[in-house]
Design an enzyme around this catalytic site. Structure first.
Site, PDB file in Angstrom:
ATOM      1  N   ARG A 156       0.261  -2.994  -4.396  1.00 32.05           N
ATOM      2  CA  ARG A 156      -0.946  -2.624  -3.636  1.00 32.05           C
ATOM      3  C   ARG A 156      -0.604  -1.486  -2.669  1.00 32.05           C
ATOM      4  O   ARG A 156       0.384  -1.558  -1.940  1.00 32.05           O
ATOM      5  CB  ARG A 156      -1.447  -3.811  -2.780  1.00 32.05           C
ATOM      6  N   HIS A 177      -2.943  -1.259   3.084  1.00 32.46           N
ATOM      7  CA  HIS A 177      -4.364  -1.417   3.400  1.00 32.46           C
ATOM      8  C   HIS A 177      -4.551  -2.401   4.540  1.00 32.46           C
ATOM      9  O   HIS A 177      -3.724  -3.271   4.780  1.00 32.46           O
ATOM     10  CB  HIS A 177      -5.143  -1.888   2.162  1.00 32.46           C
ATOM     11  N   HIS A 221      -7.359  -5.266   5.781  1.00 30.96           N
ATOM     12  CA  HIS A 221      -8.555  -6.021   5.386  1.00 30.96           C
ATOM     13  C   HIS A 221      -9.521  -6.061   6.559  1.00 30.96           C
ATOM     14  O   HIS A 221      -9.112  -6.341   7.687  1.00 30.96           O
ATOM     15  CB  HIS A 221      -8.172  -7.455   5.015  1.00 30.96           C
ATOM     16  N   TYR A 254       2.803  -3.689  -0.926  1.00 26.72           N
ATOM     17  CA  TYR A 254       3.452  -4.912  -1.402  1.00 26.72           C
ATOM     18  C   TYR A 254       3.170  -5.141  -2.882  1.00 26.72           C
ATOM     19  O   TYR A 254       2.152  -4.675  -3.406  1.00 26.72           O
ATOM     20  CB  TYR A 254       3.034  -6.128  -0.561  1.00 26.72           C
TER      21      TYR A 254
HETATM   22 FE   LIG Z   1      -3.894  -7.419   1.121  1.00 22.81          FE
END
Ligand SMILES: [Fe+3]
Lengths: 183, 255
Positions: free
Chosen positions: B173, B176, B178, B163
């Site tokens: 980014r 991923h 979190h 995103y």
């Molecule tokens: Fe994030």
């Protein structure tokens, strides 16, 4: 054996639907007569409130025990959603997201055997979380003695009225809060 | 519809950002964790302390213990992010598993692991995420589990999308997950991100690159494990996690 730790990364801006849970700020059992409130603001280096910080608190129970207790995040057995705490168990663990004005408040019980609450700060922009302590009494201990006198006040919560303590956190700049390294 | 983004306050191009990252990294040693202040990550500028941290080497420190979680805190379904709504979420179904240990290699038993993420289109189920990619009514993107007696965790989810974010012009980014982890002590607390192998965005991401040591960065990247893939169902990734920081028991042994 010595393993290399996994690096930290920022909590980012979008943890809000995941990490905070109902009752996260209500560490004291419901209606407990010894309840205290610790509250304050989180500020950045420009003195602006930080509206997307996540704080966690950890402390001994009033009897001094440090084992914690499960039950911080009671869930609804039907939906699986977290519905809050069980209302009677003191788990010692709080999790509070700051509001749009950078304010937080945690309702808890006085820690047993030590004069402080442990405080952990996460935020967008923080690549690695920060530890500090909110001292409810200016009782000399190993940490307070090690902190330069002019910075000691940043660790002391101010009792505004009986049972209500103000503890602001300044991430940077004048009056920067003392943050801790446990090695 | 053409999407027109508001101008960025800091109009640095990706090339300029990559050069800035390389310059900052050249001046650092092989630290395990990112520095708290990493100028290429713009949000860090005003949000990290400039005073040195104060060391605490007190074996009585409360932080050497930590909160406990249990079966009342988690349901068996919490670890499956594809089962939280009536329908199947869009995207590539994956399982992610691994072991959580301390620096001594001892398993972190029965502690809470939390995972949150964007959906397959790269959009978070968060009011403030205004990336014009579709929300998925069948995906929230939050899961929890407790580690088992060997320190293992396991999640079933979908692979998130990359995103954009407004750190610099054309900042994206890499995909991923979190992660939030509790150890046996508050000092072992970790919030981090897991990445997927071979992502071409790695080199352009100041958040991942804030970990300045290449070997340390590699520890944030999961391994594709074909043995973990389930026929006709999901692709498997393995990612082990080592928690830093002393605990009450470690403290005794270290000294
Ligand atoms: Fe994030």
């Amino acid at each position: 054996m010595s393993l290399v730790p996994t690096p930290s990364q920022t909590v980012g801006p979008f943890y809000g639907y995941a990490l905070p849970f109902p009752g996260g700020a209500e560490v004291a059992p419901v209606g407990h007569p010894d309840l205290i409130t610790v509250h304050g603001y989180v500020y950045d280096g420009a003195g602006q409130p930080v509206p997307d910080a996540l704080l966690e608190t950890w402390q001994p129970a009033p009897d001094g025990s440090r084992g914690g207790a499960p039950g911080s995040m009671r869930r609804d057995p039907v939906t699986g959603r977290i519905v809050g705490r069980d209302g009677v168990t003191f788990t010692g663990f709080g999790r509070i997201a700051t509001d749009a004005d950078g304010h937080y408040a945690v309702r808890t019980l006085p820690p047993g055997g030590v004069p402080y609450l442990c405080v952990l700060v996460f935020a967008r922009g923080l690549l690695h979380h920060l530890y500090t302590r909110a001292y409810l009494r200016a009782e000399e201990d190993a940490l307070l003695s090690a902190v330069p006198a002019e910075r000691r006040g940043t660790l002391l919560a101010v009792e505004e009225r009986p049972g209500t303590y103000r503890f602001d956190i300044r991430l940077q700049g004048p009056g920067e809060t003392v943050f801790l390294d446990f090695g | 519809m053409t999407h027109v983004a508001a101008p960025l306050p800091d109009g640095l191009s990706q090339e300029q950002m990559d050069a800035e990252v390389a310059k900052v990294q050249a001046g650092t040693d092989g630290a395990v964790h990112p520095p708290r202040g990493f100028p290429p990550y713009r949000s860090s500028t005003l949000r990290h302390p400039r005073q040195p941290l104060i060391p605490v080497r007190d074996p009585e420190a409360v932080e050497l213990s930590g909160p406990a979680f249990g079966l009342t805190d988690v349901t068996a379904l919490d670890r499956d992010l594809t089962r939280q709504h009536a329908g199947e979420p869009l995207g590539e179904r994956i399982t992610v598993t691994g072991r959580v240990t301390d620096r001594q290699g001892r398993p972190i038993r029965r502690q809470l692991v939390e995972l949150w993420q964007a959906n397959a289109s790269g959009r978070y189920a968060h009011q403030l995420d205004q990336h014009p990619a579709p929300l998925d009514p069948n995906f929230t993107g939050f899961g929890r589990c407790l580690t088992d007696d060997e320190g293992r965790y396991s999640f079933t989810t979908i692979k998130p999308g990359a995103y954009p974010w407004r750190n610099h012009v054309n900042a994206w980014r890499p995909a991923h997950l979190h992660f939030s982890l509790f150890g046996t002590a508050f000092t072992q607390r970790l919030v981090t991100q897991m990445y997927f192998p071979g992502d071409p965005l790695f080199a352009h991401d100041p958040v991942l690159q804030s970990v300045t040591d290449p070997a340390a960065r590699a520890r944030l990247v999961a391994a594709y494990d074909h043995g973990l893939s389930v026929p006709e169902w999901s692709l498997g990734y393995r990612w082990d996690i080592v928690l830093d920081g002393p605990s009450a028991t470690l403290f005794e042994e270290d000294r």
